[in-house]
Design a protein around this motif. Sequence first.
Motif, mmCIF file in Angstrom:
data_model
loop_
_atom_site.group_PDB
_atom_site.id
_atom_site.type_symbol
_atom_site.label_atom_id
_atom_site.label_comp_id
_atom_site.label_asym_id
_atom_site.label_seq_id
_atom_site.Cartn_x
_atom_site.Cartn_y
_atom_site.Cartn_z
ATOM 1 N N THR A 77 0.841 -1.194 0.000
ATOM 2 C CA THR A 77 0.000 0.000 0.000
ATOM 3 C C THR A 77 0.877 1.245 0.000
ATOM 4 O O THR A 77 1.998 1.239 0.517
ATOM 5 C CB THR A 77 -0.925 0.029 1.231
ATOM 6 O OG1 THR A 77 -0.133 -0.048 2.430
ATOM 7 C CG2 THR A 77 -1.919 -1.105 1.201
ATOM 8 N N VAL A 78 0.335 2.317 -0.564
ATOM 9 C CA VAL A 78 1.044 3.594 -0.633
ATOM 10 C C VAL A 78 0.080 4.707 -0.252
ATOM 11 O O VAL A 78 -1.134 4.589 -0.409
ATOM 12 C CB VAL A 78 1.617 3.850 -2.046
ATOM 13 C CG1 VAL A 78 2.688 2.847 -2.393
ATOM 14 C CG2 VAL A 78 0.506 3.838 -3.093
ATOM 15 N N ASP A 82 3.533 8.748 -2.140
ATOM 16 C CA ASP A 82 4.104 7.626 -2.893
ATOM 17 C C ASP A 82 3.233 7.256 -4.085
ATOM 18 O O ASP A 82 3.741 6.862 -5.138
ATOM 19 C CB ASP A 82 4.288 6.418 -1.974
ATOM 20 C CG ASP A 82 5.438 6.604 -1.010
ATOM 21 O OD1 ASP A 82 6.307 7.433 -1.288
ATOM 22 O OD2 ASP A 82 5.453 5.929 0.038
ATOM 23 N N GLY A 83 1.913 7.379 -3.918
ATOM 24 C CA GLY A 83 1.023 7.096 -5.033
ATOM 25 C C GLY A 83 1.233 8.073 -6.178
ATOM 26 O O GLY A 83 1.212 7.695 -7.357
ATOM 27 N N ALA A 84 1.456 9.347 -5.850
ATOM 28 C CA ALA A 84 1.708 10.350 -6.886
ATOM 29 C C ALA A 84 3.020 10.056 -7.620
ATOM 30 O O ALA A 84 3.097 10.172 -8.851
ATOM 31 C CB ALA A 84 1.755 11.733 -6.252
ATOM 32 N N LEU A 119 -4.762 4.994 2.315
ATOM 33 C CA LEU A 119 -3.775 4.127 1.676
ATOM 34 C C LEU A 119 -4.414 3.406 0.496
ATOM 35 O O LEU A 119 -5.591 3.032 0.541
ATOM 36 C CB LEU A 119 -3.226 3.102 2.674
ATOM 37 C CG LEU A 119 -2.458 3.694 3.857
ATOM 38 C CD1 LEU A 119 -2.181 2.624 4.893
ATOM 39 C CD2 LEU A 119 -1.161 4.320 3.387
ATOM 40 N N TYR A 120 -3.617 3.195 -0.562
ATOM 41 C CA TYR A 120 -4.107 2.625 -1.804
ATOM 42 C C TYR A 120 -3.220 1.452 -2.204
ATOM 43 O O TYR A 120 -2.025 1.438 -1.917
ATOM 44 C CB TYR A 120 -4.099 3.679 -2.914
ATOM 45 C CG TYR A 120 -4.796 4.966 -2.532
ATOM 46 C CD1 TYR A 120 -6.121 5.191 -2.878
ATOM 47 C CD2 TYR A 120 -4.118 5.953 -1.797
ATOM 48 C CE1 TYR A 120 -6.765 6.367 -2.509
ATOM 49 C CE2 TYR A 120 -4.763 7.126 -1.417
ATOM 50 C CZ TYR A 120 -6.084 7.321 -1.779
ATOM 51 O OH TYR A 120 -6.719 8.483 -1.395
ATOM 52 N N LEU A 125 -3.190 1.198 -8.610
ATOM 53 C CA LEU A 125 -2.859 2.512 -9.163
ATOM 54 C C LEU A 125 -2.249 2.367 -10.555
ATOM 55 O O LEU A 125 -2.516 3.181 -11.449
ATOM 56 C CB LEU A 125 -1.890 3.241 -8.229
ATOM 57 C CG LEU A 125 -2.444 3.613 -6.852
ATOM 58 C CD1 LEU A 125 -1.386 4.380 -6.059
ATOM 59 C CD2 LEU A 125 -3.722 4.434 -6.980
ATOM 60 N N GLY A 126 -1.435 1.358 -10.740
ATOM 61 C CA GLY A 126 -0.872 1.124 -12.063
ATOM 62 C C GLY A 126 -1.952 0.842 -13.092
ATOM 63 O O GLY A 126 -1.865 1.284 -14.246
ATOM 64 N N GLY A 127 -3.005 0.140 -12.685
ATOM 65 C CA GLY A 127 -4.100 -0.138 -13.592
ATOM 66 C C GLY A 127 -4.879 1.108 -13.969
ATOM 67 O O GLY A 127 -5.323 1.257 -15.111
ATOM 68 N N VAL A 128 -5.035 2.039 -13.018
ATOM 69 C CA VAL A 128 -5.735 3.290 -13.303
ATOM 70 C C VAL A 128 -4.975 4.100 -14.347
ATOM 71 O O VAL A 128 -5.559 4.662 -15.279
ATOM 72 C CB VAL A 128 -5.923 4.104 -12.008
ATOM 73 C CG1 VAL A 128 -6.439 5.499 -12.310
ATOM 74 C CG2 VAL A 128 -6.873 3.384 -11.061
ATOM 75 N N ALA A 129 -3.676 4.170 -14.195
ATOM 76 C CA ALA A 129 -2.860 4.926 -15.150
ATOM 77 C C ALA A 129 -2.941 4.323 -16.538
ATOM 78 O O ALA A 129 -2.950 5.039 -17.549
ATOM 79 C CB ALA A 129 -1.412 4.972 -14.668
#
Length: 371
Positions: A77-78, A82-84, A119-120, A125-129
């Motif tokens: 989780t990030v 870190d997610g940004a 936290l995500y 997140l990679g899939g969203v991008a």
Amino acid sequence: MPTTESVRDDGVRMITVSRAAAELELRRGEFALAVHLGIVRVDARQPGGRAGVHREEIDRLRSEDGFPEALQERVRTVGTADGARLLGISPVRFSRLARAGCVTPVAFYLNRYRAVVWLYLAQELGGVAALSPELMVGNSPPWMRSRLDAGTDCRARNWRSLRTERLLALTEDPWARAAVVGEALDPVQLAEVVDDPYERAYLSRVRPVPLFGQGGSAAGREAMAQLMLADEPDEILWRRVTLGMELDSARELRAAPRPGEERCPGAAGEWGPSAEPAVPVGSVGQVRASGSEEASAERLEPGAQGDGTQGDGEQEGGEGGGAAGLLARFRLRRTPRRRSPRRTASGSGKPFATGARTRHSFHHADQGSHR
């Protein structure tokens, strides 16, 4: 020394969740998240209703390619910072995406200022991008700008929806399913849908419980209770309608027990743990996450997702201890003591002033709304 492995009557070898987490090389918070996401299957049909894991399940996961790094990556989780960095955007833009509902948090923790830090899952997140690259650059789409301008923040609601979805997927008993749905209604709303007090008490008893017992700080549990409640009319209506449907199915299966009746199957713990992180997965030292937010996090007692006490939800105490109940009765029968005269300040005749108690309030760590 506690036993970590047992053999059931049907010959299935079982190990405790603590031993399973150690063999999978996961911290307890990571293990609870893995169970919540359906990565690790847990079985609660052990003596006393304690959760356990089949030895075959551990062997299956350990034999997968890339173990243990691949398994650890699936539950990494990030936070916002870190997610940004992971998406190659600014923290402000990431916060806007989260508040608009483009990314869904999977857990939270409280930092030292008692602010909620979401936290995500790094893999999501990679899939969203990949699916929506237009959200990563340029101006925000009109629908997103209008939603944010109206002050919308979808993080808590999306977290509740994801949590409920996962718990329903892990729960088969209709009464436990009704308890999961009704958990997001305040007591008044719940009483309007479930007007029988014995049924409400039963829902509290059969609610799925976290894997490692109840833990976390008092502030963390209070934040959890606040974030659990649905606060928008359409969400409340959906919860009420769904709860009514689940109750109809539950009543057809069996009636809620009344005082004096034998305990029915399905009491707390008998239908399996919730296996979901109720108290923040992201407490310091519990989940492999780095960044300024995690570094300043308040140290929550291990349990929700940490080291051994509980972490995903609060376990309701449906049955009080006999000794405590007896003492309570004696206390009620005691004659109240005569109060001594109130002390006054240095002959002024006025009682000492007492400060009013203040309630803790919880804020989201990234509240700024910028385009």
